[in-house]
Write a protein that holds these residues in place. Structure first.
Motif, PDB file in Angstrom:
ATOM      1  N   ARG A 147       0.469  -1.056   0.174  1.00  0.00           N
ATOM      2  CA  ARG A 147       0.047  -0.119  -0.234  1.00  0.00           C
ATOM      3  C   ARG A 147       0.625   0.996   0.280  1.00  0.00           C
ATOM      4  NH1 ARG A 147      -3.902  -0.923   4.904  1.00  0.00           N
ATOM      5  NH2 ARG A 147      -3.814  -2.894   4.294  1.00  0.00           N
ATOM      6  N   VAL A 411      -1.518   6.029  12.930  1.00  0.00           N
ATOM      7  CA  VAL A 411      -1.829   4.735  12.274  1.00  0.00           C
ATOM      8  C   VAL A 411      -0.286   4.370  13.260  1.00  0.00           C
ATOM      9  CG1 VAL A 411      -4.030   4.505  11.520  1.00  0.00           C
ATOM     10  CG2 VAL A 411      -1.569   4.886  11.011  1.00  0.00           C
ATOM     11  N   SER A 413       2.088   2.349  10.588  1.00  0.00           N
ATOM     12  CA  SER A 413       2.622   2.624  10.145  1.00  0.00           C
ATOM     13  C   SER A 413       1.764   3.170   8.515  1.00  0.00           C
ATOM     14  CB  SER A 413       2.808   1.190   9.194  1.00  0.00           C
ATOM     15  OG  SER A 413       3.425   0.967   7.452  1.00  0.00           O
ATOM     16  N   GLY A 414       2.145   4.327   7.877  1.00  0.00           N
ATOM     17  CA  GLY A 414       1.686   5.150   6.742  1.00  0.00           C
ATOM     18  C   GLY A 414       2.093   4.475   5.341  1.00  0.00           C
ATOM     19  N   VAL A 418       3.970  -3.425   7.442  1.00  0.00           N
ATOM     20  CA  VAL A 418       4.357  -4.428   9.013  1.00  0.00           C
ATOM     21  C   VAL A 418       5.594  -4.629   9.743  1.00  0.00           C
ATOM     22  CG1 VAL A 418       3.710  -5.778  10.899  1.00  0.00           C
ATOM     23  CG2 VAL A 418       1.935  -4.073   9.870  1.00  0.00           C
ATOM     24  N   LEU A 426       1.364  -4.506  16.110  1.00  0.00           N
ATOM     25  CA  LEU A 426       0.046  -3.992  15.477  1.00  0.00           C
ATOM     26  C   LEU A 426      -1.052  -4.327  16.933  1.00  0.00           C
ATOM     27  CD1 LEU A 426      -1.157  -4.624  12.594  1.00  0.00           C
ATOM     28  CD2 LEU A 426      -1.260  -7.446  13.283  1.00  0.00           C
ATOM     29  N   LEU A 430      -4.652  -2.506  16.161  1.00  0.00           N
ATOM     30  CA  LEU A 430      -6.044  -3.035  16.255  1.00  0.00           C
ATOM     31  C   LEU A 430      -6.652  -4.275  17.063  1.00  0.00           C
ATOM     32  CD1 LEU A 430      -4.637  -4.852  13.011  1.00  0.00           C
ATOM     33  CD2 LEU A 430      -5.855  -2.622  13.160  1.00  0.00           C
ATOM     34  N   GLN A 434      -9.819  -8.239  16.160  1.00  0.00           N
ATOM     35  CA  GLN A 434      -9.730  -8.148  14.771  1.00  0.00           C
ATOM     36  C   GLN A 434      -8.434  -8.329  14.345  1.00  0.00           C
ATOM     37  OE1 GLN A 434      -9.217  -3.923  11.532  1.00  0.00           O
ATOM     38  NE2 GLN A 434     -10.004  -3.701  13.798  1.00  0.00           N
ATOM     39  N   MET A 438      -8.579 -11.289  11.476  1.00  0.00           N
ATOM     40  CA  MET A 438      -7.497 -11.549  10.338  1.00  0.00           C
ATOM     41  C   MET A 438      -6.669 -12.138   9.837  1.00  0.00           C
ATOM     42  SD  MET A 438      -5.823  -6.857  10.246  1.00  0.00           S
ATOM     43  CE  MET A 438      -6.818  -6.045  10.391  1.00  0.00           C
TER      44      MET A 438
ATOM     45  N   ARG B 177     -12.957  -1.952  15.128  1.00  0.00           N
ATOM     46  CA  ARG B 177     -12.990  -0.229  14.471  1.00  0.00           C
ATOM     47  C   ARG B 177     -11.549  -0.908  13.453  1.00  0.00           C
ATOM     48  NH1 ARG B 177     -14.197   0.105  19.471  1.00  0.00           N
ATOM     49  NH2 ARG B 177     -16.276   1.432  19.757  1.00  0.00           N
ATOM     50  N   THR B 178     -12.372  -0.971  11.707  1.00  0.00           N
ATOM     51  CA  THR B 178     -10.759  -1.150  11.417  1.00  0.00           C
ATOM     52  C   THR B 178     -10.469   0.555  10.784  1.00  0.00           C
ATOM     53  OG1 THR B 178     -12.639  -0.500   9.059  1.00  0.00           O
ATOM     54  CG2 THR B 178     -12.616  -2.857  10.721  1.00  0.00           C
ATOM     55  N   GLY B 179      -9.234   0.491  10.201  1.00  0.00           N
ATOM     56  CA  GLY B 179      -8.750   1.469   9.137  1.00  0.00           C
ATOM     57  C   GLY B 179      -8.525   2.808  10.507  1.00  0.00           C
ATOM     58  N   SER B 180      -8.338   4.042   9.814  1.00  0.00           N
ATOM     59  CA  SER B 180      -8.470   5.281  10.876  1.00  0.00           C
ATOM     60  C   SER B 180      -9.207   6.272  10.270  1.00  0.00           C
ATOM     61  CB  SER B 180      -6.969   5.070  10.838  1.00  0.00           C
ATOM     62  OG  SER B 180      -6.415   5.638  10.305  1.00  0.00           O
ATOM     63  N   CYS B 182      -6.898   8.329   9.069  1.00  0.00           N
ATOM     64  CA  CYS B 182      -5.988   8.955   8.469  1.00  0.00           C
ATOM     65  C   CYS B 182      -5.950   8.558   7.126  1.00  0.00           C
ATOM     66  CB  CYS B 182      -3.867   8.270   8.717  1.00  0.00           C
ATOM     67  SG  CYS B 182      -4.088   8.605  10.583  1.00  0.00           S
ATOM     68  N   VAL B 183      -5.134   9.631   5.475  1.00  0.00           N
ATOM     69  CA  VAL B 183      -5.399   8.574   4.365  1.00  0.00           C
ATOM     70  C   VAL B 183      -4.494   7.976   4.471  1.00  0.00           C
ATOM     71  CG1 VAL B 183      -4.786  10.025   2.276  1.00  0.00           C
ATOM     72  CG2 VAL B 183      -5.988  11.387   4.095  1.00  0.00           C
ATOM     73  N   LYS B 184      -3.396   7.956   4.653  1.00  0.00           N
ATOM     74  CA  LYS B 184      -2.417   6.812   4.966  1.00  0.00           C
ATOM     75  C   LYS B 184      -2.628   5.202   5.348  1.00  0.00           C
ATOM     76  CE  LYS B 184       1.781   8.769   2.308  1.00  0.00           C
ATOM     77  NZ  LYS B 184       2.773   9.576   2.977  1.00  0.00           N
ATOM     78  N   HIS B 185      -2.556   4.065   5.212  1.00  0.00           N
ATOM     79  CA  HIS B 185      -2.268   3.456   6.390  1.00  0.00           C
ATOM     80  C   HIS B 185      -1.820   2.519   5.334  1.00  0.00           C
ATOM     81  CE1 HIS B 185      -5.182   1.402   9.209  1.00  0.00           C
ATOM     82  NE2 HIS B 185      -3.576   1.235  10.399  1.00  0.00           N
ATOM     83  N   SER B 186      -1.102   1.477   6.436  1.00  0.00           N
ATOM     84  CA  SER B 186      -0.610   0.543   6.135  1.00  0.00           C
ATOM     85  C   SER B 186      -0.189  -0.959   6.731  1.00  0.00           C
ATOM     86  CB  SER B 186       0.920   0.697   4.767  1.00  0.00           C
ATOM     87  OG  SER B 186       1.456  -0.371   4.367  1.00  0.00           O
ATOM     88  N   ALA B 187      -0.927  -0.659   7.736  1.00  0.00           N
ATOM     89  CA  ALA B 187      -0.634  -1.827   8.817  1.00  0.00           C
ATOM     90  C   ALA B 187      -2.269  -2.782   9.066  1.00  0.00           C
ATOM     91  CB  ALA B 187      -0.839  -1.354  10.315  1.00  0.00           C
ATOM     92  N   GLY B 188      -1.907  -4.105   8.097  1.00  0.00           N
ATOM     93  CA  GLY B 188      -2.815  -5.194   9.092  1.00  0.00           C
ATOM     94  C   GLY B 188      -3.085  -5.106   7.852  1.00  0.00           C
ATOM     95  N   TYR B 189      -4.780  -6.075   7.350  1.00  0.00           N
ATOM     96  CA  TYR B 189      -5.412  -6.384   5.730  1.00  0.00           C
ATOM     97  C   TYR B 189      -6.373  -5.475   5.944  1.00  0.00           C
ATOM     98  CZ  TYR B 189      -3.853 -10.634   6.106  1.00  0.00           C
ATOM     99  OH  TYR B 189      -2.655 -11.659   5.986  1.00  0.00           O
ATOM    100  N   ASP B 190      -6.873  -4.762   4.982  1.00  0.00           N
ATOM    101  CA  ASP B 190      -8.042  -3.729   4.594  1.00  0.00           C
ATOM    102  C   ASP B 190      -9.385  -4.085   5.145  1.00  0.00           C
ATOM    103  OD1 ASP B 190      -9.436  -1.526   3.594  1.00  0.00           O
ATOM    104  OD2 ASP B 190      -8.237  -0.877   1.975  1.00  0.00           O
ATOM    105  N   LEU B 191      -9.790  -3.942   6.275  1.00  0.00           N
ATOM    106  CA  LEU B 191     -10.751  -4.481   6.075  1.00  0.00           C
ATOM    107  C   LEU B 191     -12.123  -3.949   6.083  1.00  0.00           C
ATOM    108  CD1 LEU B 191     -10.307  -6.448   9.467  1.00  0.00           C
ATOM    109  CD2 LEU B 191     -10.315  -7.642   7.316  1.00  0.00           C
TER     110      LEU B 191
END
Lengths: 463, 463
Positions: A147, A411, A413-414, A418, A426, A430, A434, A438, B177-180, B182-191
């Motif tokens: 991503r 978060v 990581s942007g 991970v 993590l 999460l 969650q 996953m 609570r999924t995502g965040s 933030c426009v950028k987010h790269s931790a874990g699967y994109d639920l």
């Protein structure tokens, strides 16, 4: 081992793999050498999806770990083969299969280098915005798997916003095609985005269909030196809320000003605590108008030096300096530890204050640059020497930085992912529930757990 | 049944549910009455996430089917309770919890009506682009659940491009609570994106965090009447490839011209086969420039009437007519069957020809309007009478339309979702392997299969 080499030769031909120890050395780590853990038994370089599928089916039948790899330019240890097995290097799959003018989409193989792809689409008047700083080497497949973001996210979003569809090989060798080349699509679960950012733990991405934009005809750069970090952060959030959205917006610290001054005249005042480097795009007139509006706002809010740079060649110097700051830092220190915590844009001032406080308390040299427009900050610890004690202190400091970011609604990581590096954090982001969900999803893709094992999950769960 | 009422009263209070047959009647179907199948035993109107979680845990323990519902404005039967059980209506959860200026995000409860939300953000100078035509009633939660689109997708994308994070209740009552924000987010699967478009089959969406944009200060409308559908489709694809991207681009057929002529002067030439209605946005100057550029291109390519309408009040008349075309068609015929096949933008001419050919061959009255800018077309069969034979012919025609769309690289649904209506076509688009994978993912969320049963999957798989 001989059996493996023989089997691979049968599956992909002698030029499609290597078990030579010298070849394998480079596959022990990504761009951060100290994440090296484990060594692959073989590296396979599939020439196409059929090759990849054959090898994956074979690995699945024999319970061999598979670690997908793009250019290995990651910063979180995501492609290190910690359980050995086979590294799948996509570098031979570098075809740009289609650039569709009428539909504004492109279809590429996973191993295409981002910069080469961007040049190809720009030559036809189009634009693919995601721009991680490793673009001269990183691959589209790697970008999707992690991503990837970059400075343009403030206006254009990240890879997530451009991937429309994927071809991927499931661990058992089955090939799926997710999504489509349509911007609108509402049938079935969104596996395209589920695979995006899954860091090679679910499937091997072999092709991607991405959305293109018409290329903005012009850009205009602006720069503002601010007496305080807090003011710089406030300018970012206030001006964007007011409707001025730059195509790039980088927040840099004092130290960068000295580097700029080796290249630009008149010199920038080095007493500033922070500097905003921005680009606006659109028609020439529109880009200039936005830059001037932003410059006015920066002056009104108290910036000590503001300049607008409409000439492309002069602007290129500023961006060249920007792109060299990180490599420069890396070359000047024994070890550099970089984070990519992201916070909501309006929390940057608080986050910056926290980070600086932590650095001071723990007696560490820490820089704070980042893609401020989207809240993605890169606190960087710079170590003149590497000792276990110092590394432990750096780890402790970064853990505090990460927790500070989370406490501000951020978060872990942007854009780096991970990998190995953030696995222990993590759960803080999460929660257990969650992560358990996953892991059930992971099992739906990869019941034997052969895909990139040892990554992402908290260490006590990593299989 | 008495036991259920007693249990629900205990869980959510007497005002939080109904088992009154008259109340339940409306919950048998969505906006398309003939999709009615089954009847709920109860409707629950949770006032918050806690209520929803309690009811879901209860349903899970007792194996009771749960059907989430927004405004019920869907067109594919997605929220019909085909296996009975409990309908979860989110209408009482309509809080706009936060509009964050500095971060350009908003957090809302699932039951917020889209138009109310858009007004609230516009009052603060912001913009939330997704705009399904049902916006005066449809809910944000429903938009997320169905990956809703609308005319603005051509420039701004769909709901997918704006959802940053979700709060959702899993079938067992656990809240994630999924995502965040933030426009950028790269931790874990994109639920977040996995739940987006999952049509209530995985979890109940209770809150959403969405991205906002600064509101473009002005818009300018343009209209072009084309002698042939083929020319109109070619204009769409050529001009967008050339860099002129409208904020809306609707393709309308001859019949619409007569409706326009009741409201606009000078009258439009009704001999045209198709009409393009477009809006451009930006600064007033920029919007006008784009409209004029597009108008010039339309003239050059042979349009027979081209007009640019910069005045907002005059433009509003054109868009008012556009928004009434579908309700007008619905009111004038006994039954209207609407598809939302989407094809890559460059394939619209071929698709239009195919659709018209099918209508002619099968002796059916078919209209073809759509959000041409993004390839999302709405072929519409209009029936003066409803007989089993005619309905069978309409179904057959639509099956051919869907297959024609798929053959051109399209998808079975652009924005309406699968629901009941498209379930039989899902395998044609995704294939068996991908459906099997999706069903394993479904199981990871909903092992007991209580979430919106009987939907999405091909009839022979529907549990």
């Amino acid at each position: 081992m001989k059996g493996l080499a023989k089997d691979l030769a049968h599956l992909v031909g002698p030029e499609g793999f290597s078990t030579d120890p010298e070849d394998l050395l480079v596959y022990r780590h990504d761009a951060i050498a100290y994440f090296a853990q484990g060594e692959p038994a073989a590296v396979v370089l599939p020439k196409d999806t059929v090759h990849a599928a054959k090898v994956m089916a074979y690995a699945s039948q024999n319970g061999i770990p598979l670690t997908p790899r793009g250019a290995g330019s990651g910063l979180s240890g995501g492609c290190t083969p910690v359980r050995g097995g086979i590294v799948l290097d996509t570098k031979r799959m570098k075809g740009i299969l289609e650039i569709n003018r009428g539909n504004l989409t492109a279809r590429v193989e996973a191993g295409v280098v981002l910069a080469a792809f961007q040049q190809a689409v720009e030559a036809q008047g189009f634009f693919y915005p995601p721009d991680p700083q490793s673009k001269s080497v990183c691959t589209l497949g790697g970008n999707v798997a992690t991503r990837a973001g970059g400075p343009r996210a403030v206006k254009y979003g990240t890879t997530v916003n451009y991937v429309l569809g994927l071809e991927a090989v499931l661990p058992d060798g089955e090939v799926i095609r997710t999504g489509s080349s349509c911007v609108k699509h509402s049938a079935g679960y969104d596996l395209t985005h589920l695979l995006t950012g899954s860091e090679g733990t679910l499937a091997l991405i072999t092709q991607a269909t991405v959305r293109l934009l018409p290329k903005p005809p012009a850009t205009c750069t602006a720069l503002a030196v601010c007496p305080t970090m807090e003011m710089a952060a406030r300018i970012v959030s206030e001006t964007i809320a007011g409707g001025v959205v730059p195509s790039m917006l980088e927040l840099l610290t004092t130290a960068s000003l000295a580097v700029f001054n080796r290249f630009v005249t008149p010199p920038l005042p080095e007493e500033g605590e922070a500097c905003l480097l921005m680009e606006f795009d659109g028609t020439a007139q529109e880009a200039l108008r936005q830059a001037q509006e932003m410059a006015g706002a920066c002056r009104d809010m108290g910036a000590i030096d503001v300049r607008v740079v409409p000439q492309a060649d002069e602007a290129a110097v500023y961006w060249m300096v920007r792109s060299r700051l990180y490599p420069l830092v890396v070359s000047r220190f024994k070890r550099v530890v970089t984070e990519d915590v992201t916070v909501p844009r309006d929390r940057i001032p608080e986050f910056a204050a926290k980070v600086m406080g932590i650095a001071q308390e723990m007696g560490l040299s820490m820089g704070l640059t980042g893609h401020a427009g989207d809240g993605n900050m890169h606190p960087t610890i710079r170590m003149d020497e590497v000792t276990d004690a110092l590394q432990a202190r750096a780890d402790q400091a970064m853990a505090r930085v990460i927790k500070a970011g989370l406490a501000l609604g951020g978060v872990i990581s942007g854009e780096h992912g991970v990998g190995l590096h953030k696995a222990e954090f993590l759960e803080l982001e999460l929660g257990r529930e969650q992560i358990a969900l996953m892991r059930r999803i992971k099992k739906a893709f990869d019941p034997k757990g052969i895909m990139n094992p040892g990554k992402i999950w908290p260490p006590e769960l990593a299989s």
